[in-house]
Scaffold this active site. Sequence first.
Site, PDB file in Angstrom:
ATOM      1  N   LYS A 150     -13.586   0.996  -1.005  1.00 56.41           N
ATOM      2  CA  LYS A 150     -14.254  -0.091  -1.715  1.00 56.41           C
ATOM      3  C   LYS A 150     -14.500  -1.205  -0.702  1.00 56.41           C
ATOM      4  O   LYS A 150     -13.626  -1.482   0.135  1.00 56.41           O
ATOM      5  CB  LYS A 150     -13.334  -0.565  -2.856  1.00 56.41           C
TER       6      LYS A 150
ATOM      7  N   SER B 168     -14.785  -3.063 -11.519  1.00 56.36           N
ATOM      8  CA  SER B 168     -15.634  -3.380 -10.388  1.00 56.36           C
ATOM      9  C   SER B 168     -15.694  -2.287  -9.318  1.00 56.36           C
ATOM     10  O   SER B 168     -16.572  -2.329  -8.463  1.00 56.36           O
ATOM     11  CB  SER B 168     -15.134  -4.669  -9.739  1.00 56.36           C
TER      12      SER B 168
ATOM     13  N   SER C 234     -10.231  -2.513 -13.036  1.00 53.96           N
ATOM     14  CA  SER C 234     -11.329  -2.074 -12.157  1.00 53.96           C
ATOM     15  C   SER C 234     -11.185  -0.717 -11.499  1.00 53.96           C
ATOM     16  O   SER C 234     -12.132  -0.244 -10.886  1.00 53.96           O
ATOM     17  CB  SER C 234     -11.554  -3.113 -11.068  1.00 53.96           C
TER      18      SER C 234
END
Length: 481
Positions: free
Chosen positions: A74, A149, A173
């Site tokens: 990420k 996210s 997330s």
Amino acid sequence: MLDETLTEQIKGIREKKYSSFELTEFLLDRIKDKTELNCFISINDNILEEAKAADKELERGSDKPLLGIPIAHKDIFCERETKTTAGSQMLENFVAPYDATVVSNLKRAGAISLGKTNMDEFAMGSSNETSFFGPVKNPWDETRVPGGSSGGSAAAVSARLCSAATGTDTGGSIRQPASFCGITGLKPTYGRVSRWGMIAYASSLDQAGPMALTAEDCAIMLKEMSGHDKKDSTSAQVEVDDYRALLSRPLGKLKIGIFEPLMKELDSATSLVMEKTIEELEKIGMTFTEIDLPNFSYAIPAYYVIAPAECSANLSRYDGVRFGYRCDEPSDLKELYQRSRTEGLGKEVKNRIMAGTFALTSGYYDAFYKKAQQVRRLIKNDFVEAFKKVDVIIAPATPSTAFRLGEKAGDPKEMYLQDVYTTSSNLAGLPALSMPAGFVNNLPVGVQLIGNYFDEAQILAIAHQFQSITDWHLTSPDIPT
Ligand code: GLN
């Protein structure tokens, strides 16, 4: 090669079915074929060189557990000499001078970094639509969001662009996008994984974890990611288990807690998925008991005071001087600060900074921030009580399947309600995972298992044993069931 799990890739390289170089080339081609999904913000230009080096290391007899495996990160994890944007224009050109502990731990285990995945700006969002780099599309239906996210990581694993990726979970997330994309994702106990080098959103809640196709793959990743780190004072001095070795151990008659009011809120199709999951878990010896979590419904309001309050402090460093985007030709210092932040940050992030600053303002602090912290303690106490009666708690992961792009983007309240089943374990600091458990209208549905503190081994073992009698985790958007 396409549908291989991390476990299979490790074996494939070790048994010389293919080299790390061949696997990496294959994945790079696959990423090119799937650019419309927008999973990656950047790709590591050196990866083929790194794969070659890994192949040489294997020749020399190295037994690193993830040797030559391409992993995606990420874009919230700093990686040396690599752009780390946190999905924001503010950090569009920020090149990290060092590796986050998660990144260096995985490199130490032999993994190579495929690239950085797309995400909601500074990890604030549940749909990936707040990313400065554009939304990610859900591989199961490209008109839908992948969740957020960590949407880029979830979609990349689901579309088989990599077998495993890192994510972070402050209020859901990892678990919500895992559920929307039909993969397995684990948020560890707060403190299990070091936050050093992970761009901060809400420091008392942020936690990194693995996202992969199976619980077994998450177990392998978690072992390498975890451990005490003296560079993060909140990282725990707790021994890291050999999660994979513990996956198939006999679990006996574990007691799983159900909080009935959560089940009643579900639509009938999702209810059915929950019921079926419970039946399968009964087959592997689990028993079910009702528990009470009296303050559960206050998790969202408490979270949406605490997280913005912490974000307003954490994001103050992005001022155009020390870090990040700087506006053109400011007339004075004040304008430089003002315009750099106004222009460099997106709307949702600014909303949260304002709300958080308000909640911390003298006169409002007691009414909002302090109250939210008190509620947080009550929520934690409820879980501590529940875990005196049960070993694990089962809950839905999300209130619905993946929604359409744009469907909730204009309505923050609707978007915040996405986190209704996930934020409470962040507030309490408990580990929780989402595992694929079925489909509703051809879209994946995840079920959540919440474990006791530092007992990731338990929820991983239950998920693994569930996955050994079901195959939801092996369905793919290319060949849906
Ligand atoms: N959707 C939640 C939020 O917007 C959770 C985000 C997260 O876990 N990083 O804050």
